[in-house]
Design a protein around this motif. Structure first.
Motif, PDB file in Angstrom:
ATOM      1  N   THR A   1      -9.810   8.118   6.287  1.00  0.00           N
ATOM      2  CA  THR A   1      -8.802   8.806   5.157  1.00  0.00           C
ATOM      3  C   THR A   1      -7.487   8.263   5.026  1.00  0.00           C
ATOM      4  O   THR A   1      -7.480   7.366   3.875  1.00  0.00           O
ATOM      5  CB  THR A   1      -8.333   9.871   5.652  1.00  0.00           C
ATOM      6  N   ARG A   2      -6.546   7.587   5.990  1.00  0.00           N
ATOM      7  CA  ARG A   2      -5.354   7.085   6.177  1.00  0.00           C
ATOM      8  C   ARG A   2      -5.975   5.359   5.282  1.00  0.00           C
ATOM      9  O   ARG A   2      -5.431   4.914   4.117  1.00  0.00           O
ATOM     10  CB  ARG A   2      -4.561   6.469   7.569  1.00  0.00           C
ATOM     11  N   TYR A   3      -6.956   4.200   5.876  1.00  0.00           N
ATOM     12  CA  TYR A   3      -7.243   3.198   5.818  1.00  0.00           C
ATOM     13  C   TYR A   3      -8.167   3.657   4.553  1.00  0.00           C
ATOM     14  O   TYR A   3      -7.272   2.300   3.493  1.00  0.00           O
ATOM     15  CB  TYR A   3      -8.794   3.025   6.269  1.00  0.00           C
ATOM     16  N   PHE A   4      -8.417   4.442   3.524  1.00  0.00           N
ATOM     17  CA  PHE A   4      -8.951   4.394   2.153  1.00  0.00           C
ATOM     18  C   PHE A   4      -8.538   4.798   1.652  1.00  0.00           C
ATOM     19  O   PHE A   4      -7.737   3.623   0.428  1.00  0.00           O
ATOM     20  CB  PHE A   4      -9.873   5.064   2.098  1.00  0.00           C
ATOM     21  N   VAL A   5      -6.790   5.804   1.743  1.00  0.00           N
ATOM     22  CA  VAL A   5      -6.138   6.240   0.696  1.00  0.00           C
ATOM     23  C   VAL A   5      -5.115   5.171   1.206  1.00  0.00           C
ATOM     24  O   VAL A   5      -4.309   4.580  -0.363  1.00  0.00           O
ATOM     25  CB  VAL A   5      -5.493   7.255   1.530  1.00  0.00           C
ATOM     26  N   GLU A   6      -4.818   4.779   1.749  1.00  0.00           N
ATOM     27  CA  GLU A   6      -3.712   2.892   1.472  1.00  0.00           C
ATOM     28  C   GLU A   6      -4.254   2.517   1.054  1.00  0.00           C
ATOM     29  O   GLU A   6      -3.212   1.704   0.253  1.00  0.00           O
ATOM     30  CB  GLU A   6      -3.057   3.133   3.079  1.00  0.00           C
ATOM     31  N   LEU A   7      -4.666   2.232   1.177  1.00  0.00           N
ATOM     32  CA  LEU A   7      -5.508   1.109   0.419  1.00  0.00           C
ATOM     33  C   LEU A   7      -5.864   1.342  -0.931  1.00  0.00           C
ATOM     34  O   LEU A   7      -5.020   0.113  -2.021  1.00  0.00           O
ATOM     35  CB  LEU A   7      -6.966   0.626   0.613  1.00  0.00           C
ATOM     36  N   GLY A   8      -6.129   2.527  -1.705  1.00  0.00           N
ATOM     37  CA  GLY A   8      -6.469   2.502  -2.908  1.00  0.00           C
ATOM     38  C   GLY A   8      -5.427   2.862  -3.562  1.00  0.00           C
ATOM     39  O   GLY A   8      -4.641   2.197  -5.001  1.00  0.00           O
ATOM     40  N   ARG A   9      -3.865   3.542  -2.890  1.00  0.00           N
ATOM     41  CA  ARG A   9      -2.211   3.216  -3.854  1.00  0.00           C
ATOM     42  C   ARG A   9      -1.973   1.974  -4.091  1.00  0.00           C
ATOM     43  O   ARG A   9      -1.570   1.269  -4.688  1.00  0.00           O
ATOM     44  CB  ARG A   9      -1.552   4.277  -2.417  1.00  0.00           C
ATOM     45  N   GLU A  10      -2.581   0.982  -2.224  1.00  0.00           N
ATOM     46  CA  GLU A  10      -1.990  -0.541  -2.568  1.00  0.00           C
ATOM     47  C   GLU A  10      -2.578  -1.105  -3.947  1.00  0.00           C
ATOM     48  O   GLU A  10      -1.939  -1.985  -4.839  1.00  0.00           O
ATOM     49  CB  GLU A  10      -2.514  -1.206  -1.171  1.00  0.00           C
TER      50      GLU A  10
END
Ligand code: PEP
Ligand code: MG
Length: 310
Positions: free
Chosen positions: A153-162
């Motif tokens: 979840t953190r991987y995807f959310v951080e990439l999306g925000r980036e």
């Protein structure tokens, strides 16, 4: 007043006591948007992007994806549109993301696992979505399929925000994610429950296999208990938990899902009218009583009967 009546021909979804339950559409192509609006969709709860690329032999470009996503978002000005990153594998293989030689593709390198292994494809898709978000007025939410835990979840959310996306969440389809609901909802902006896969994996019964089709029943109390823990975690975190699997299209089950804490329901547009009608007949207290009755049952059939009687 006339103009707004034309834009929203059907009343927004709500319970008898006025509790809003936005009713959204599951779509696989921008071509389906106009029909969904006509049938009363208040937005899109699941846009299955992989259907755009089932025949593609190479990864789609940012530009070609951006055109499709922009067309979709333009059909829902001011509305919520939830787009799912490519869900490749098992029942929806894409030749540019999946290995055809897995023995158990439902348990293989699929969904977010496949995207993470080919991260440039994921980056291109999120970039196309970000560009479409900036070019239109819709409220774009983006989610990942087949997510197993809070680290993914953190991987995807951080990439999306980036990459500039505003609202980033995950689907709850793998039981491990539901077990870790509190951790996941501390990170994601929202969760959307895919009851088709959540049922398949909870009951360990291949959703494509006719001989075990009787196990593929989202009324099963084990599935309902996972939905409840996701709903509870969403309420505690103050974040939305929607449903986008077929379960939301069953009017009686839709009521139970709201009683378990679902804040929105997304379904095939043809089901919207019956679900809207069923929700309008119960209060949140009645929906919760039906949910409690279903949770105590031992089988899917008993859960349905208990909810109906409550
Ligand atoms: C689900 O699994 O419930 C879902 C909505 O996704 P799909 O049916 O596309 O796997
Ligand atoms: Mg799924």
């Amino acid at each position: 007043e006339r103009a707004s009546a034309a834009a929203a021909p059907v009343q927004d979804g709500a319970l008898a006591d006025g509790t809003p339950v936005p009713l959204l559409a599951n779509l696989g192509s921008p071509d389906e948007a106009a029909g969904a609006v006509e049938l009363g969709a208040e937005g899109v709860g699941l846009f299955r992007t992989e259907f755009l690329f089932l025949d593609a032999t190479s990864a789609p470009t940012v530009e070609s994806q951006q055109a499709s996503y922009t067309a979709l978002l333009e059909a829902f000005p001011g509305r919520k549109v939830v787009v799912r990153a490519l869900d490749a594998g098992a029942d929806k293989p894409l030749s540019f993301l999946n290995d055809a030689h897995e023995e158990n593709p439902a348990l293989g390198l699929r969904g977010l696992r496949a995207l993470r292994a080919s991260e440039q494809i994921l980056r291109d898709q999120l970039t196309a979505l970000k560009n479409a978000q900036d070019a239109t007025e819709a409220d774009l939410w983006v989610m990942a399929p087949m997510v197993s835990d809070a680290e993914e979840t953190r991987y995807f959310v951080e990439l999306g925000r980036e990459l500039g996306l505003k609202t980033v969440g995950v689907m709850a389809e793998v039981p491990s994610l539901a077990v870790l609901a509190d951790q996941v909802l501390a990170i994601a902006d929202f969760v959307s429950i895919g009851t088709n896969d959540l049922t398949q994996y909870t009951l360990a019964a291949d959703r494509m296999l006719g001989s075990v089709a009787s196990y593929q029943d989202p009324w099963h109390p084990a599935v309902l208990r996972l939905v409840k823990s996701l709903g509870d975690a969403g309420a505690a975190a103050g974040k939305p938990v929607g449903i986008c699997g077929e379960a939301a299209a069953d009017p009686d089950l839709a009521v139970v899902l709201v009683g378990l804490g679902a804040t929105t329901l997304s379904m095939s547009p043809a089901a919207l009218a019956d679900v809207r009608q069923a929700l309008a007949e119960v209060t949140i207290e009645q929906a919760r009583a039906k949910a409690t009755a279903a949770l105590g049952a031992m089988t899917a059939a008993e859960a349905r009967a208990a909810a109906t009687a409550a």
